[in-house]
Design a protein around this motif. Structure first.
Motif, PDB file in Angstrom:
ATOM      1  N   GLU A  72      59.788 105.111  64.870  1.00 34.70           N
ATOM      2  CA  GLU A  72      58.774 104.936  63.824  1.00 34.70           C
ATOM      3  C   GLU A  72      58.344 103.477  63.691  1.00 34.70           C
ATOM      4  O   GLU A  72      57.161 103.190  63.496  1.00 34.70           O
ATOM      5  CB  GLU A  72      59.294 105.461  62.491  1.00 34.70           C
ATOM      6  CG  GLU A  72      58.935 106.922  62.309  1.00 34.70           C
ATOM      7  CD  GLU A  72      59.445 107.494  61.003  1.00 34.70           C
ATOM      8  OE1 GLU A  72      59.516 106.749  60.010  1.00 34.70           O
ATOM      9  OE2 GLU A  72      59.784 108.688  61.006  1.00 34.70           O
ATOM     10  N   ILE A  73      59.341 102.579  63.799  1.00 36.28           N
ATOM     11  CA  ILE A  73      59.030 101.142  63.687  1.00 36.28           C
ATOM     12  C   ILE A  73      58.036 100.721  64.770  1.00 36.28           C
ATOM     13  O   ILE A  73      57.159  99.895  64.532  1.00 36.28           O
ATOM     14  CB  ILE A  73      60.323 100.294  63.792  1.00 36.28           C
ATOM     15  CG1 ILE A  73      61.168 100.485  62.530  1.00 36.28           C
ATOM     16  CG2 ILE A  73      59.997  98.812  63.977  1.00 36.28           C
ATOM     17  CD1 ILE A  73      62.516  99.809  62.602  1.00 36.28           C
ATOM     18  N   LEU A  74      58.177 101.339  65.955  1.00 33.42           N
ATOM     19  CA  LEU A  74      57.285 100.998  67.070  1.00 33.42           C
ATOM     20  C   LEU A  74      55.815 101.089  66.670  1.00 33.42           C
ATOM     21  O   LEU A  74      54.982 100.318  67.132  1.00 33.42           O
ATOM     22  CB  LEU A  74      57.549 101.930  68.255  1.00 33.42           C
ATOM     23  CG  LEU A  74      58.685 101.550  69.201  1.00 33.42           C
ATOM     24  CD1 LEU A  74      58.980 102.702  70.143  1.00 33.42           C
ATOM     25  CD2 LEU A  74      58.337 100.297  70.000  1.00 33.42           C
ATOM     26  N   ASP A  75      55.515 102.062  65.798  1.00 33.63           N
ATOM     27  CA  ASP A  75      54.148 102.264  65.327  1.00 33.63           C
ATOM     28  C   ASP A  75      53.592 101.032  64.620  1.00 33.63           C
ATOM     29  O   ASP A  75      52.383 100.809  64.618  1.00 33.63           O
ATOM     30  CB  ASP A  75      54.112 103.418  64.306  1.00 33.63           C
ATOM     31  CG  ASP A  75      54.046 104.758  65.002  1.00 33.63           C
ATOM     32  OD1 ASP A  75      53.597 104.782  66.166  1.00 33.63           O
ATOM     33  OD2 ASP A  75      54.450 105.767  64.386  1.00 33.63           O
ATOM     34  N   PRO A  83      51.955  93.411  68.240  1.00 33.28           N
ATOM     35  CA  PRO A  83      52.101  93.069  69.656  1.00 33.28           C
ATOM     36  C   PRO A  83      52.035  91.554  69.882  1.00 33.28           C
ATOM     37  O   PRO A  83      51.294  90.857  69.195  1.00 33.28           O
ATOM     38  CB  PRO A  83      50.908  93.757  70.319  1.00 33.28           C
ATOM     39  CG  PRO A  83      50.081  94.343  69.247  1.00 33.28           C
ATOM     40  CD  PRO A  83      50.708  94.101  67.931  1.00 33.28           C
ATOM     41  N   GLN A  84      52.825  91.089  70.832  1.00 28.18           N
ATOM     42  CA  GLN A  84      52.789  89.682  71.226  1.00 28.18           C
ATOM     43  C   GLN A  84      52.155  89.600  72.617  1.00 28.18           C
ATOM     44  O   GLN A  84      51.948  90.621  73.276  1.00 28.18           O
ATOM     45  CB  GLN A  84      54.210  89.107  71.271  1.00 28.18           C
ATOM     46  CG  GLN A  84      54.968  89.228  69.955  1.00 28.18           C
ATOM     47  CD  GLN A  84      54.349  88.431  68.829  1.00 28.18           C
ATOM     48  OE1 GLN A  84      53.902  87.294  69.042  1.00 28.18           O
ATOM     49  NE2 GLN A  84      54.262  89.019  67.644  1.00 28.18           N
ATOM     50  N   LYS A 112      51.396  94.529  73.942  1.00 30.34           N
ATOM     51  CA  LYS A 112      50.735  95.762  73.503  1.00 30.34           C
ATOM     52  C   LYS A 112      51.017  96.910  74.486  1.00 30.34           C
ATOM     53  O   LYS A 112      51.380  98.018  74.072  1.00 30.34           O
ATOM     54  CB  LYS A 112      49.234  95.512  73.387  1.00 30.34           C
ATOM     55  CG  LYS A 112      48.516  96.632  72.666  1.00 30.34           C
ATOM     56  CD  LYS A 112      47.077  96.300  72.384  1.00 30.34           C
ATOM     57  CE  LYS A 112      46.414  97.520  71.752  1.00 30.34           C
ATOM     58  NZ  LYS A 112      45.001  97.599  72.016  1.00 30.34           N
ATOM     59  N   THR A 113      50.848  96.643  75.779  1.00 29.36           N
ATOM     60  CA  THR A 113      51.105  97.706  76.771  1.00 29.36           C
ATOM     61  C   THR A 113      52.574  98.147  76.729  1.00 29.36           C
ATOM     62  O   THR A 113      52.854  99.319  76.868  1.00 29.36           O
ATOM     63  CB  THR A 113      50.800  97.242  78.223  1.00 29.36           C
ATOM     64  OG1 THR A 113      50.752  95.830  78.248  1.00 29.36           O
ATOM     65  CG2 THR A 113      49.581  97.880  78.767  1.00 29.36           C
ATOM     66  N   TYR A 143      54.137 101.767  76.142  1.00 27.71           N
ATOM     67  CA  TYR A 143      55.045 102.312  77.165  1.00 27.71           C
ATOM     68  C   TYR A 143      56.369 102.741  76.525  1.00 27.71           C
ATOM     69  O   TYR A 143      56.890 103.820  76.811  1.00 27.71           O
ATOM     70  CB  TYR A 143      55.290 101.247  78.240  1.00 27.71           C
ATOM     71  CG  TYR A 143      55.940 101.796  79.491  1.00 27.71           C
ATOM     72  CD1 TYR A 143      55.166 102.300  80.527  1.00 27.71           C
ATOM     73  CD2 TYR A 143      57.327 101.837  79.602  1.00 27.71           C
ATOM     74  CE1 TYR A 143      55.762 102.829  81.661  1.00 27.71           C
ATOM     75  CE2 TYR A 143      57.934 102.367  80.731  1.00 27.71           C
ATOM     76  CZ  TYR A 143      57.146 102.860  81.764  1.00 27.71           C
ATOM     77  OH  TYR A 143      57.733 103.390  82.878  1.00 27.71           O
ATOM     78  N   THR A 144      56.884 101.896  75.642  1.00 34.59           N
ATOM     79  CA  THR A 144      58.156 102.195  74.968  1.00 34.59           C
ATOM     80  C   THR A 144      58.033 103.455  74.115  1.00 34.59           C
ATOM     81  O   THR A 144      58.923 104.304  74.123  1.00 34.59           O
ATOM     82  CB  THR A 144      58.584 100.993  74.089  1.00 34.59           C
ATOM     83  OG1 THR A 144      58.528  99.819  74.869  1.00 34.59           O
ATOM     84  CG2 THR A 144      60.000 101.184  73.567  1.00 34.59           C
TER      85      THR A 144
END
Ligand code: ZN
Length: 488
Positions: free
Chosen positions: A349-352, A356-357, A407-408, A412-413
């Motif tokens: 959920e955190i990924l959302d 992005p760096q 960002k990519t 991907y993760t």
């Protein structure tokens, strides 16, 4: 990514590269339940272990035919050739038709398996539906001289078989040594040797489930169904046969013997066995009163449980041990599993929300390949999960600004973690969300009833509702906007 799946073969006692007999097709047979009671933790482990294998083989691109049988006749109470049929006994106690018992517990088994998010097998044959195939197999065994008749029952001649083949090669037994030491046939009338097992049993007059055969009105021996149905649906030689370690001897050993006696060759290329579950260090057993059914886990209604544990927690708990290790159950271990699983889904959920760096500070593809490498190494789910924990830790650090992801790489993760958790490990928070919706609805209804009771000054009912909910660790708070509830 190149995959080379290696699995431990019980027959060779070593890890072997998995090479199907007829790629891309894979035939896989797993011994299913004898349906005379609710499924417990000991049923969940093989179901989940071979669900992981089924999913993984499909992920690798194989076309898998997964056969898991339902034993509805022939499994006697003492697991040998004496005593009452397990299903008939239950039917007698409950005053039901044996097939009513079978239908009732088969439905409940299916429901539990769905709760655990195991994929249904491709074919689910029953022993009673394959009497003709079993009789035909016995005929072949007789033709080749490895069976003898005794008062209408047919027994497998282990001593004779062992002169040409090796009865005991799967379980590592030297049967000739054992036979020298024990010639005791007490209580085993009709058998030449105590290791001989029934292929067909003549039914005594009380027996309800019986069929005509060339030898007697009777029913098949327990080991026969898997040999007959495996051969029917997967061929005389197929890739994988699985089951719990408790089935190694005599059940699987006898399956090998029956197939060799009927066809002259081994039936299975890879034998796979999951280890047992202990409860606080003790073997599970009804007499020990540590026999907890899955329904009891899901409802929390068992003296050994402090509360309910959702199906996905049971699944994650089982996956945190390698399938060939013993797994000790305790409520502490379940709580740890629950926390661990939550940590993984939280990270997803955190990924959302991650910022992005420009560049990533760690290699996500390395973690991904480590996870798959663990699966390729004899389905090592605990190691795969350990890599996911490490990834979850890194995701939290990215969130804190101490690590970074581009960002990519964030995308991907997300794809990798979500796919691995849901499709490879079969863990889905969806079930829980469905459950949560249902709980919300039920609680609304209960609080509405309580509100009406209070309005009618029926405080006894209102208090009873509060007390009963407290037993389920649900707290009610009366606020000026009405009652609120929460888990303790
Ligand atoms: Zn079986």
């Amino acid at each position: 990514m190149e995959h080379k799946l290696v699995i431990y073969n019980t027959l060779s006692r070593k890890k072997e590269q998995f090479i199907p007999i007829n790629p891309p097709h894979v035939g896989m047979y797993v011994c299913g339940p004898t349906v005379y009671g609710d499924a417990h933790l000991g049923h969940a482990r093989p179901a989940i272990t071979f669900d992981i294998l089924f999913r993984y083989l499909k992920y690798l691109g194989y076309k898998v035919r997964y056969v898991r049988n339902i034993t509805d006749v022939g499994h006697l109470v003492n697991d040998a050739d004496e005593g009452e049929d397990k299903i008939e006994k239950k039917a007698r106690l409950e005053q039901l038709e044996p097939m009513e018992v079978v239908k009732y517990y088969t439905d409940r088994y299916h429901y539990n398996m769905k709760q655990l998010n195991t994929l249904p097998p491709s074919i689910e044959p029953t022993a009673s539906g394959h009497i003709i195939e079993q009789i035909e197999m016995v005929k072949k065994i007789i033709e080749h001289g490895y069976a003898y008749e005794s008062d209408g029952s047919l027994y497998f001649d282990v001593e004779k078989y062992n002169k040409k083949y090796h009865y005991g090669k799967l379980s590592g037994r030297r049967i000739e040594e054992l036979m020298k030491n024990t010639r005791d046939l007490a209580g085993q009338e009709g058998k030449k040797n105590q290791f001989d097992f029934a292929l067909w049993k003549k039914a005594d007059p009380k027996h309800i489930m019986h069929w005509p055969s060339p030898w007697s009105e009777g029913y098949p021996g327990w080991h026969l169904e898997c040999s007959a149905m495996g051969a029917k649906y997967l061929g005389e030689e197929f890739d994988i046969h699985g089951g719990g370690m408790d089935l190694l001897f005599p059940h699987h050993e006898s399956e090998i013997a029956q197939a060799n006696a009927a066809t002259g060759h081994d039936p299975v290329k890879y034998w796979m066995h999951n280890n047992m579950i202990t409860i606080n260090g003790q073997k599970m057993g009804k007499s020990l009163n540590n026999f907890i059914t899955l329904n009891e886990f899901f409802s929390g209604e068992h003296p050994a449980l402090d509360r309910a544990y959702p199906p996905m927690v049971i699944r994650f708990f089982i996956l945190q041990a390698h399938y060939r290790s013993t797994l000790d159950f305790s409520t502490d271990a379940l709580k740890a599993a629950e926390k661990g699983m939550k940590r993984l889904f939280d990270a997803l959920e955190i990924l959302d929300e991650l910022k992005p760096q420009e560049k990533s500070s760690f290699d996500i593809k390395k973690i991904e390949s480590d996870c798959y490498a663990a699966m390729n190494d004899d389905l090592n789910t605990p190691v795969a999960i350990a890599h996911l924990f490490e990834l979850a830790r890194l995701i939290h650090l990215v969130n804190d600004g101490k690590e970074s992801l581009s960002k990519t790489d964030i995308q991907y993760t997300q794809q990798f973690v979500s796919y691995f958790l849901k499709e490879i490990l079969g863990l889905t928070p969806e079930h829980q969300k469905e459950d949560d919706k249902l709980i919300d609805y039920l609680m609304e209804t209960i609080l509405e009833v309580r509100k009406e009771a209070k309005e009618k000054k029926d405080y006894a009912t209102a208090d009873k509702i509060r007390q009963e909910l407290a037993k389920l660790n649900i707290q009610i708070k009366d606020t000026k906007d009405g009652a609120r509830w929460s888990f303790d």
